[in-house]
Design an enzyme around this catalytic site. Structure first.
Site, short mmCIF file in Angstrom:
data_model
loop_
_atom_site.label_atom_id
_atom_site.label_comp_id
_atom_site.label_asym_id
_atom_site.label_seq_id
_atom_site.Cartn_x
_atom_site.Cartn_y
_atom_site.Cartn_z
CG ASN A 62 -7.22 -0.54 1.02
OD1 ASN A 62 -7.15 0.68 1.14
ND2 ASN A 62 -7.40 -1.34 2.04
CD GLU A 75 0.39 -1.77 -2.30
OE1 GLU A 75 -0.87 -1.84 -2.24
OE2 GLU A 75 1.14 -2.22 -1.42
CB CYS A 112 0.55 -8.08 -0.38
SG CYS A 112 -0.25 -7.96 -1.99
N1 THU Z 1 -3.58 -3.95 1.35
C1 THU Z 1 -3.13 -3.09 0.40
O1 THU Z 1 -3.89 -2.27 -0.14
N2 THU Z 1 -1.81 -3.15 0.05
C2 THU Z 1 -0.92 -4.03 0.60
O2 THU Z 1 0.23 -4.06 0.17
C3 THU Z 1 -1.30 -4.89 1.70
C4 THU Z 1 -2.75 -4.94 2.01
C5 THU Z 1 -5.00 -3.90 1.73
C6 THU Z 1 -5.81 -5.09 1.29
C7 THU Z 1 -6.94 -5.06 2.28
O3 THU Z 1 -7.95 -4.19 1.77
C8 THU Z 1 -6.35 -4.45 3.53
O4 THU Z 1 -5.14 -3.82 3.12
C9 THU Z 1 -6.03 -5.45 4.62
O5 THU Z 1 -5.26 -6.48 4.15
#
Ligand code: THU
Length: 165
Positions: A62, A75, A112
């Site tokens: 992320n 993802e 998500c």
């Molecule tokens: N996040 C992801 O990278 N993937 C997910 O499926 C859920 C959330 C990240 C986004 C943000 O940088 C952090 O997790 C908190 O939400």
């Protein structure tokens, strides 16, 4: 009026030690990628590893931003990177895991909604199903054989074209 029942098949492994070799290797790539996440705001570092049809593994993590909505989930970073570097190559599987500021997340990382929607697109392009491996670190691992299990009744190109499937 008819009622439809939607069934989702999910395999649950007690830990990643129980996973078949390919899935375990993919989990390890995702875990490594999570260490390099840019997540100064949430402290929640997510790693994703995409397996392509020729065995190539593309990772992502992320990427957050001071303007919060401008950031992107692990993802989608991994899938967009795979598609931009290996256009047209089918995606076979994606492993996802996360760690907090001071701890590895034991709970499986379930993606998500926006990432599930993006996975639907690549599953369609891949002309097969994409396995999703949702890893807890030394905790339960959930595996589905298709994105469809995580996003039933998804919106896709066939709906725009008026096709059934
Ligand atoms: N996040 C992801 O990278 N993937 C997910 O499926 C859920 C959330 C990240 C986004 C943000 O940088 C952090 O997790 C908190 O939400």
């Amino acid at each position: 009026m008819k009622k439809h029942k939607i069934v989702t098949n999910i395999s649950a492994y007690a830990s990643q030690k129980e996973l078949p070799n390919t899935e375990r290797v993919l989990f390890e790539s995702a875990l490594k990628a999570s260490a390099y996440a840019y997540a100064p705001y949430s402290g929640f570092r997510v790693g994703a590893a995409v397996l392509l049809e020729d065995g190539t593994i593309v990772t992502g993590n992320n990427q957050e931003n001071a303007a919060y909505p401008s950031g992107l989930c692990a993802e989608r970073v991994a899938l967009f990177s795979a598609s931009s570097n290996y256009p047209g190559m089918a995606v076979k599987a994606i492993a996802i895991t996360a760690q907090g500021r001071n701890n590895l997340s034991k709970k499986p990382l379930t993606p998500c909604g926006a990432c599930r929607q993006v996975m639907v697109e690549y599953e369609m392009l891949s002309k097969g199903s994409v396995k999703i491996i949702m890893d807890g670190n030394n905790g339960e691992v959930l595996v589905t054989d298709s994105v469809k299990s995580l996003l039933p009744l998804a919106f896709d190109a066939n709906i725009m074209k008026g096709k059934k499937e």
